[in-house]
Design an enzyme around this catalytic site. Structure first.
Site, short mmCIF file in Angstrom:
data_model
loop_
_atom_site.label_atom_id
_atom_site.label_comp_id
_atom_site.label_asym_id
_atom_site.label_seq_id
_atom_site.Cartn_x
_atom_site.Cartn_y
_atom_site.Cartn_z
N ASP A 164 0.88 -1.19 0.00
CA ASP A 164 0.00 0.00 0.00
C ASP A 164 0.91 1.22 0.00
OD1 ASP A 164 -1.87 1.96 0.42
OD2 ASP A 164 -2.50 1.25 2.39
N GLU A 194 -0.67 10.50 1.10
CA GLU A 194 -2.03 9.95 1.02
C GLU A 194 -2.47 9.41 2.37
OE1 GLU A 194 -5.18 6.82 0.25
OE2 GLU A 194 -3.27 6.67 1.31
N GLU A 195 -1.54 8.74 3.05
CA GLU A 195 -1.90 8.05 4.30
C GLU A 195 -2.28 9.00 5.43
OE1 GLU A 195 -2.51 5.03 4.45
OE2 GLU A 195 -1.36 3.98 2.92
ZN LIG Z 1 -3.18 3.26 -0.10
#
Ligand SMILES: [Zn+2]
Length: 333
Positions: A164, A194-195
């Site tokens: 991820d 993003e996280e």
């Molecule tokens: Zn992701």
């Protein structure tokens, strides 16, 4: 493609510290792109110009991985931590955290069994730097770390930290390499942060202003022994076309175009309805004047732990689906 995946997943890159990952991607894409640009936030914009008869399409995958930050160091030299992105404290005990300067620490818990509530569990975790005195602690409050884990090729299945979303990055790199002709102007954007709230995708989409936006990311896998609340998507059953997640509803015509393209090209697919989490697709959908947004997700077991797992065929089929979509005119019902 496995070599690229190994290179990307073993690279260090918690949110806000994506430099190493960005350099690897830049090297891989430069000779296939029309322009390569890094914006002030650190997003990597890779443009592939088409024949000019199509739409402006933005494809996004995020470069950052979940990590942690040192929040406090006690008088004995043990650190306390906070998550950079969503971490599950139970999955961290016994793992090693590696810092930007190469310092390694062990994560352990003060009390067993784990208290039930997550905020309590986090206060329960500490970092051991292997020092005897506070003066010898090699890091400072505010320093960040990622997990230290090698990539493992299990044949059909791949195991690594940060799948991820380095697997999404690998899919985009491979798609760009294989894409021969396209009517579209395609921005392959490798995003930052993003996280911690899809921050890179917000500014990137604002800049690109795409007609159509697609996020390539991972999603949960419902085929594990623990309860997954009747989650349909399963590892090894093909790419998952996003219907909705907690942050967005994918554009129904875009979703339908993806489904029809998968069927026409004999690519297996699943439909994703995710009740936890979201992706860069949400950010792209609502940035600027907005875009028609959707997502293609790769099923991933043990998501947001240091040992994430994906099926290699799902990965290859995601590349096939993306290639089929981008090589042809967009048909939106
Ligand atoms: Zn992701």
């Amino acid at each position: 493609m496995k070599e690229t995946i190994k290179l990307l997943t073993e690279a260090y890159g918690p949110s806000g510290y994506e430099q190493t990952v960005r350099e690897i991607i830049k090297n891989q894409v430069e000779s296939y792109a029309d322009t390569v640009e890094v914006d002030p936030l650190g997003n990597l914009h890779v443009l592939k110009k088409g024949t000019g008869d199509g739409l402006k399409i933005m494809i996004a995958a995020h470069m950052d991985e979940i990590g942690l930050m040192v929040s406090f160091i006690d008088k004995h030299g043990f650190g306390r931590l906070t998550g950079l992105g969503t971490l599950f404290p139970q999955s961290l005990v016994g793992n090693r955290a590696i810092f930007t300067d190469g310092t390694v620490a062990v994560i352990n818990a003060e009390k067993w069994p784990f208290p039930e509530r997550i905020d309590h569990s986090f206060r329960n975790l500490y970092l051991d730097f292997g020092v005897l005195r506070k003066e010898d602690v090699p890091v400072h409050v505010g320093d960040v770390a990622a997990f230290q884990r090698p990539f493992v090729d299990l044949g059909e299945t791949l195991l690594a930290k940060s799948l991820d979303d380095r697997i999404g990055c690998a899919v985009m790199i491979e798609t760009l390499k294989q894409l021969k002709t396209t009517p579209h102007e395609i921005y392959f954007v490798f995003t930052v942060q993003e996280e911690v709230g899809t921050r890179g995708a917000i500014t990137s989409a604002y800049k690109v202003q795409p007609d159509v936006a697609i996020a390539i990311d991972v999603t949960d896998s419902g085929d594990v022994p623990e309860h997954k609340q009747h989650f349909e998507v399963k590892m090894g059953q093909g790419p998952a076309i996003k219907v909705m997640d907690i942050g967005m509803l994918a554009h129904p015509n875009l979703r339908e175009w993806m489904v029809e393209t998968a069927i026409a090209n004999d690519i297996p697919y699943q439909l994703e309805i995710l009740r936890l989490g979201s992706t860069d697709a949400r950010a792209m959908q609502v940035a600027g004047a907005g875009s028609m947004a959707g997502g293609i997700s790769i099923p991933c077991r043990h998501l947001h732990t240091p040992s994430e797992m994906v099926n290699y065929q799902d990965v290859q089929q995601t590349v096939q689906l993306l290639l089929a979509l981008l090589s042809n005119p967009v048909v939106l019902g």
